[in-house]
Design an enzyme around this catalytic site. Structure first.
Site, PDB file in Angstrom:
ATOM      1  N   TYR A 100      34.686 -52.126 -19.756  1.00 34.86           N
ATOM      2  CA  TYR A 100      35.147 -50.927 -20.456  1.00 34.86           C
ATOM      3  C   TYR A 100      34.591 -50.943 -21.870  1.00 34.86           C
ATOM      4  O   TYR A 100      34.650 -51.965 -22.557  1.00 34.86           O
ATOM      5  CB  TYR A 100      36.679 -50.926 -20.513  1.00 34.86           C
ATOM      6  N   GLU A 183      32.617 -42.934 -24.525  1.00 33.58           N
ATOM      7  CA  GLU A 183      33.245 -43.966 -23.682  1.00 33.58           C
ATOM      8  C   GLU A 183      32.497 -44.131 -22.361  1.00 33.58           C
ATOM      9  O   GLU A 183      32.016 -43.151 -21.796  1.00 33.58           O
ATOM     10  CB  GLU A 183      34.698 -43.552 -23.401  1.00 33.58           C
TER      11      GLU A 183
END
Ligand code: GDP
Ligand code: MN
Length: 361
Positions: A100, A183
């Site tokens: 992530y 992201e």
């Protein structure tokens, strides 16, 4: 402006981030035109601006044989209330590990902040909350064009060098696009290298013109009307119409409605110094939202005069009940005007919201 996954991925590619090959369609029949380039194993992904899309059933696995039916099932779905108008069909990656990474702005330090976790994927929020699997973060000066190497190593730990490189490329996207958020979750390793399996990018609206990006939002008639009057207006799916002045007060009104178990039908901030005509347009606009059963007007008079507000409410003359809380400049005069016409008024925000939730049933 929040970009959809496929739009964000197009910008990521320009900075050298690898993405799976894909085809975008707006109807399942369209896939027939692209059958030659559909991979044997595919991932079929609804392009909707909704968090937790995978868990809500918006990301499905398919094969070349089932891809059309799978896409059709997505087009027939609404995901958390949002209809699916576009579907991205991608080659399915053979994922070895999911990381992530996200970059946003630390508003206190006034610097970019990068978050990285070695256990990415759809459960990242729980991972972060539980403290299992560390989420690391670094901040550094935005004057730098690259993330300093020692910070990248600190951030990414034992992750492969290509992961570090991709994180730095994501920073290039973030910096060059004036992003509020960039992201990748999950950022994955596969036998053929590192890929952005998903992509999220929010660009600062003030930067859109510089980048020549058209705002892709389709406005409803009411939203267009609101824009004409300069209201901040968003339609929601509840039954309680909301009119406030100031984003903070209006947002708190929504929060309080939620707290008392009601559901707001809109967010409308009339802005500062609203006169009776603006208030009239606001009340009529909100009354026109089909699901509205009652309207809460929660206004604080400063430059805005409460007697003007009262005149606007009365002039609007709408059928749905309007419950009012006005305080501040000329409040007494405003209250007198409304009382004469039989409008219900309550003295605090708490009371007015409670009452509206009751009336909304
Ligand atoms: P989100 O729920 O909107 O964040 O959707 P994602 O695009 O992140 O996909 C959700 C999950 O689906 C990912 O975390 C992966 O576990 C899985 N997934 C997505 N793309 C692929 C792929 O190409 N191959 C495999 N095996 N899984 C994938
Ligand atoms: Mn994701």
């Amino acid at each position: 402006m929040k970009l959809l996954e496929y739009e964000a991925k197009q910008l990521f590619v320009k900075e050298g981030i690898r993405i799976p090959s894909g085809i975008l369609v707006s109807k399942h029949e369209e896939i027939l035109l692209h059958m030659d380039s559909i991979p044997g194993k595919a991932v079929v992904k609804a392009q909707v601006d909704v968090g937790g899309r995978g868990k809500a059933g918006g990301v499905l696995m398919a094969t070349k044989d089932t891809v059309i039916d799978t896409a059709r099932s997505l087009f027939n779905m609404t995901i958390k209330g949002v209809p699916v108008e576009r579907v991205l069909i991608e080659e399915r990656l053979d994922i070895q590990h999911e990381y992530y990474v996200s970059i946003t702005i630390d508003r206190v330090k006034k610097q970019p902040v990068i978050l990285f976790a070695e256990t990415g994927g759809v459960d990242i929020e729980e991972t972060a909350r539980s403290g299992k699997g560390a989420v690391r973060s670094v901040t550094f000066t935005p004057l730098l064009q690259d993330i300093p190497g020692f910070l990248l190593r600190e951030l990414c730990g034992d992750a492969p060098a290509d992961i570090q490189k991709t994180v730095n490329r994501l920073y290039h996207v973030f910096r060059s696009r004036d992003a509020l958020l960039a992201e990748i979750n999950p950022l994955v390793t596969t036998p053929t290298g590192v890929y952005a399996a998903d992509a999220k990018l929010i660009i600062d609206d003030n930067s859109l013109a510089r980048q020549g990006i058209a705002v892709n939002r389709d406005l409803t008639d009411r939203e267009r009307e609101a824009e004409k009057h300069g209201f901040s207006f968003v339609e929601l799916d509840g039954t309680i119409g909301v009119i406030g002045n100031g984003a903070g007060l209006t947002m708190s009104t929504l929060d309080l409605i939620e707290y008392y178990g009601g559901k707001a039908a809109d967010f409308l901030d009339v802005g500062g110094g609203a006169d009776s005509e603006r208030v009239m347009h606001a009340v009529r606009l909100v009354a026109g939202v089909p699901s509205v059963k009652v309207i809460v007007v929660n206004l604080l008079g400063g430059i805005t005069r409460c007697d003007e507000v009262a005149r606007g409410i009365i002039a609007a003359g709408v059928m749905v009940p309007v419950i009012v809380r006005i305080a501040g400049t000329n409040a007494e005069e405003g209250q007198k005007l409304l009382a004469e016409k039989g409008y219900e008024m309550l003295d605090t925000m708490d009371h007015v919201v409670k009452k509206a939730v009751e009336v909304s049933g």
